[in-house]
Design a protein around this motif. Structure first.
Motif, PDB file in Angstrom:
ATOM      1  N   LEU A   9      -7.646 -19.391 -39.783  1.00  0.00           N
ATOM      2  CA  LEU A   9      -6.983 -18.273 -40.429  1.00  0.00           C
ATOM      3  C   LEU A   9      -8.012 -17.276 -40.938  1.00  0.00           C
ATOM      4  CD1 LEU A   9      -3.962 -18.565 -42.736  1.00  0.00           C
ATOM      5  CD2 LEU A   9      -5.856 -17.134 -43.421  1.00  0.00           C
ATOM      6  N   LEU A  10      -7.899 -16.046 -40.489  1.00  0.00           N
ATOM      7  CA  LEU A  10      -8.753 -14.953 -40.937  1.00  0.00           C
ATOM      8  C   LEU A  10      -7.911 -14.081 -41.866  1.00  0.00           C
ATOM      9  CD1 LEU A  10     -11.424 -13.347 -40.740  1.00  0.00           C
ATOM     10  CD2 LEU A  10     -10.471 -12.201 -38.735  1.00  0.00           C
ATOM     11  N   PRO A  11      -8.105 -14.191 -43.190  1.00  0.00           N
ATOM     12  CA  PRO A  11      -7.272 -13.438 -44.133  1.00  0.00           C
ATOM     13  C   PRO A  11      -7.213 -11.940 -43.835  1.00  0.00           C
ATOM     14  CG  PRO A  11      -8.594 -15.017 -45.324  1.00  0.00           C
ATOM     15  CD  PRO A  11      -9.077 -15.027 -43.896  1.00  0.00           C
ATOM     16  N   ARG A  12      -8.278 -11.380 -43.320  1.00  0.00           N
ATOM     17  CA  ARG A  12      -8.313  -9.946 -42.999  1.00  0.00           C
ATOM     18  C   ARG A  12      -7.147  -9.562 -42.087  1.00  0.00           C
ATOM     19  NH1 ARG A  12     -12.743  -6.042 -42.294  1.00  0.00           N
ATOM     20  NH2 ARG A  12     -13.911  -7.610 -43.384  1.00  0.00           N
ATOM     21  N   LEU A  13      -6.778 -10.452 -41.158  1.00  0.00           N
ATOM     22  CA  LEU A  13      -5.712 -10.163 -40.215  1.00  0.00           C
ATOM     23  C   LEU A  13      -4.392 -10.845 -40.568  1.00  0.00           C
ATOM     24  CD1 LEU A  13      -7.724 -10.489 -36.876  1.00  0.00           C
ATOM     25  CD2 LEU A  13      -7.164  -8.413 -38.156  1.00  0.00           C
ATOM     26  N   PHE A  14      -4.443 -11.999 -41.195  1.00  0.00           N
ATOM     27  CA  PHE A  14      -3.252 -12.826 -41.417  1.00  0.00           C
ATOM     28  C   PHE A  14      -2.121 -12.068 -42.111  1.00  0.00           C
ATOM     29  CE2 PHE A  14      -0.733 -15.987 -43.755  1.00  0.00           C
ATOM     30  CZ  PHE A  14      -0.323 -16.782 -42.694  1.00  0.00           C
ATOM     31  N   GLY A  25     -12.657   2.040 -38.117  1.00  0.00           N
ATOM     32  CA  GLY A  25     -11.766   2.634 -39.111  1.00  0.00           C
ATOM     33  C   GLY A  25     -12.055   2.117 -40.501  1.00  0.00           C
ATOM     34  N   THR A  26     -11.619   2.863 -41.470  1.00  0.00           N
ATOM     35  CA  THR A  26     -11.815   2.464 -42.866  1.00  0.00           C
ATOM     36  C   THR A  26     -10.770   1.428 -43.251  1.00  0.00           C
ATOM     37  OG1 THR A  26     -10.315   4.135 -43.742  1.00  0.00           O
ATOM     38  CG2 THR A  26     -12.640   4.788 -43.435  1.00  0.00           C
ATOM     39  N   LEU A  27     -10.969   0.848 -44.407  1.00  0.00           N
ATOM     40  CA  LEU A  27     -10.016  -0.106 -44.953  1.00  0.00           C
ATOM     41  C   LEU A  27      -8.646   0.551 -45.103  1.00  0.00           C
ATOM     42  CD1 LEU A  27      -9.998  -3.011 -46.119  1.00  0.00           C
ATOM     43  CD2 LEU A  27     -10.403  -1.991 -48.335  1.00  0.00           C
ATOM     44  N   ALA A  28      -8.627   1.794 -45.564  1.00  0.00           N
ATOM     45  CA  ALA A  28      -7.359   2.513 -45.738  1.00  0.00           C
ATOM     46  C   ALA A  28      -6.679   2.779 -44.391  1.00  0.00           C
ATOM     47  CB  ALA A  28      -7.607   3.825 -46.473  1.00  0.00           C
ATOM     48  N   GLU A  29      -7.455   3.028 -43.355  1.00  0.00           N
ATOM     49  CA  GLU A  29      -6.879   3.330 -42.037  1.00  0.00           C
ATOM     50  C   GLU A  29      -6.336   2.081 -41.335  1.00  0.00           C
ATOM     51  OE1 GLU A  29      -9.584   7.101 -40.606  1.00  0.00           O
ATOM     52  OE2 GLU A  29     -10.471   5.098 -40.532  1.00  0.00           O
ATOM     53  N   ASN A  30      -7.078   0.996 -41.398  1.00  0.00           N
ATOM     54  CA  ASN A  30      -6.709  -0.207 -40.648  1.00  0.00           C
ATOM     55  C   ASN A  30      -6.005  -1.271 -41.476  1.00  0.00           C
ATOM     56  OD1 ASN A  30      -7.670   0.713 -38.204  1.00  0.00           O
ATOM     57  ND2 ASN A  30      -9.705  -0.102 -38.526  1.00  0.00           N
ATOM     58  N   GLY A  31      -6.068  -1.154 -42.781  1.00  0.00           N
ATOM     59  CA  GLY A  31      -5.444  -2.170 -43.626  1.00  0.00           C
ATOM     60  C   GLY A  31      -6.242  -3.456 -43.670  1.00  0.00           C
ATOM     61  N   VAL A  32      -5.792  -4.372 -44.504  1.00  0.00           N
ATOM     62  CA  VAL A  32      -6.452  -5.669 -44.628  1.00  0.00           C
ATOM     63  C   VAL A  32      -5.492  -6.644 -45.293  1.00  0.00           C
ATOM     64  CG1 VAL A  32      -7.518  -5.227 -46.899  1.00  0.00           C
ATOM     65  CG2 VAL A  32      -8.588  -6.834 -45.348  1.00  0.00           C
ATOM     66  N   GLY A  33      -5.495  -7.892 -44.825  1.00  0.00           N
ATOM     67  CA  GLY A  33      -4.696  -8.929 -45.464  1.00  0.00           C
ATOM     68  C   GLY A  33      -5.327  -9.330 -46.790  1.00  0.00           C
ATOM     69  N   LYS A  34      -4.562  -9.996 -47.615  1.00  0.00           N
ATOM     70  CA  LYS A  34      -5.019 -10.431 -48.939  1.00  0.00           C
ATOM     71  C   LYS A  34      -4.856 -11.943 -49.068  1.00  0.00           C
ATOM     72  CE  LYS A  34      -5.504  -6.152 -50.371  1.00  0.00           C
ATOM     73  NZ  LYS A  34      -6.813  -5.587 -50.582  1.00  0.00           N
ATOM     74  N   PHE A  35      -5.631 -12.541 -49.965  1.00  0.00           N
ATOM     75  CA  PHE A  35      -5.468 -13.971 -50.223  1.00  0.00           C
ATOM     76  C   PHE A  35      -4.030 -14.276 -50.638  1.00  0.00           C
ATOM     77  CE2 PHE A  35     -10.199 -14.227 -51.100  1.00  0.00           C
ATOM     78  CZ  PHE A  35     -10.469 -15.028 -50.010  1.00  0.00           C
ATOM     79  N   ALA A  36      -3.407 -13.357 -51.371  1.00  0.00           N
ATOM     80  CA  ALA A  36      -2.036 -13.556 -51.840  1.00  0.00           C
ATOM     81  C   ALA A  36      -1.046 -13.685 -50.678  1.00  0.00           C
ATOM     82  CB  ALA A  36      -1.622 -12.415 -52.769  1.00  0.00           C
ATOM     83  N   ASP A  37      -1.417 -13.189 -49.500  1.00  0.00           N
ATOM     84  CA  ASP A  37      -0.544 -13.308 -48.330  1.00  0.00           C
ATOM     85  C   ASP A  37      -0.463 -14.745 -47.819  1.00  0.00           C
ATOM     86  OD1 ASP A  37      -0.052 -10.522 -48.278  1.00  0.00           O
ATOM     87  OD2 ASP A  37      -1.910 -10.188 -47.150  1.00  0.00           O
ATOM     88  N   ILE A  38      -1.418 -15.566 -48.210  1.00  0.00           N
ATOM     89  CA  ILE A  38      -1.396 -16.983 -47.823  1.00  0.00           C
ATOM     90  C   ILE A  38      -0.532 -17.696 -48.868  1.00  0.00           C
ATOM     91  CG2 ILE A  38      -2.788 -18.994 -47.209  1.00  0.00           C
ATOM     92  CD1 ILE A  38      -5.181 -17.038 -46.947  1.00  0.00           C
TER      93      ILE A  38
END
Length: 111
Positions: A9-14, A25-38
């Motif tokens: 599991l890669l939190p960045r994508l999960f 792309g920047t974080l704002a452009e591409n988004g990122v998953g969070k630990f809270a998503d797990i």
């Protein structure tokens, strides 16, 4: 005994629901998953639907990043021109802290 079933599991994508995949792309452009998503729900789903017995968290340590977190003592580490070659989620900068991108608030990962 059943063989273990490991889910990498890669939190960045999960948990990232942003489907933009802009190269460099920047974080704002591409988004990122969070630990809270797990979440408990996500973990139950992995266990019950995919019969996963173990998680392997990948890319959770602080990585080289173009995102500036100087407010919590973590400056950007990659010049714009070299992002593509160095900003990889498995290239850790340290094993003593987590990637600030994955926290709901960046200060949660640093003392």
């Amino acid at each position: 005994m059943e063989r273990p079933r490991i889910y990498q599991l890669l939190p960045r994508l999960f948990g990232n629901t942003n489907e933009t995949r802009k190269p460099n792309g920047t974080l704002a452009e591409n988004g990122v998953g969070k630990f809270a998503d797990i979440s408990d729900t996500a973990l139950r789903s992995l266990r019950d639907e995919l019969h996963i017995t173990h998680l392997w968290l990948t890319g959770i340590h602080a990585q080289a990043t173009a995102t500036d977190y100087t407010s919590i003592g973590v400056p950007a580490t990659i010049p714009i021109c070299s992002r593509a070659s160095q900003a990889h989620p498995t290239r850790s900068r340290t094993t003593r802290s987590y990637a600030p991108d994955y926290a709901n608030r960046a200060c949660e990962t640093h003392g």
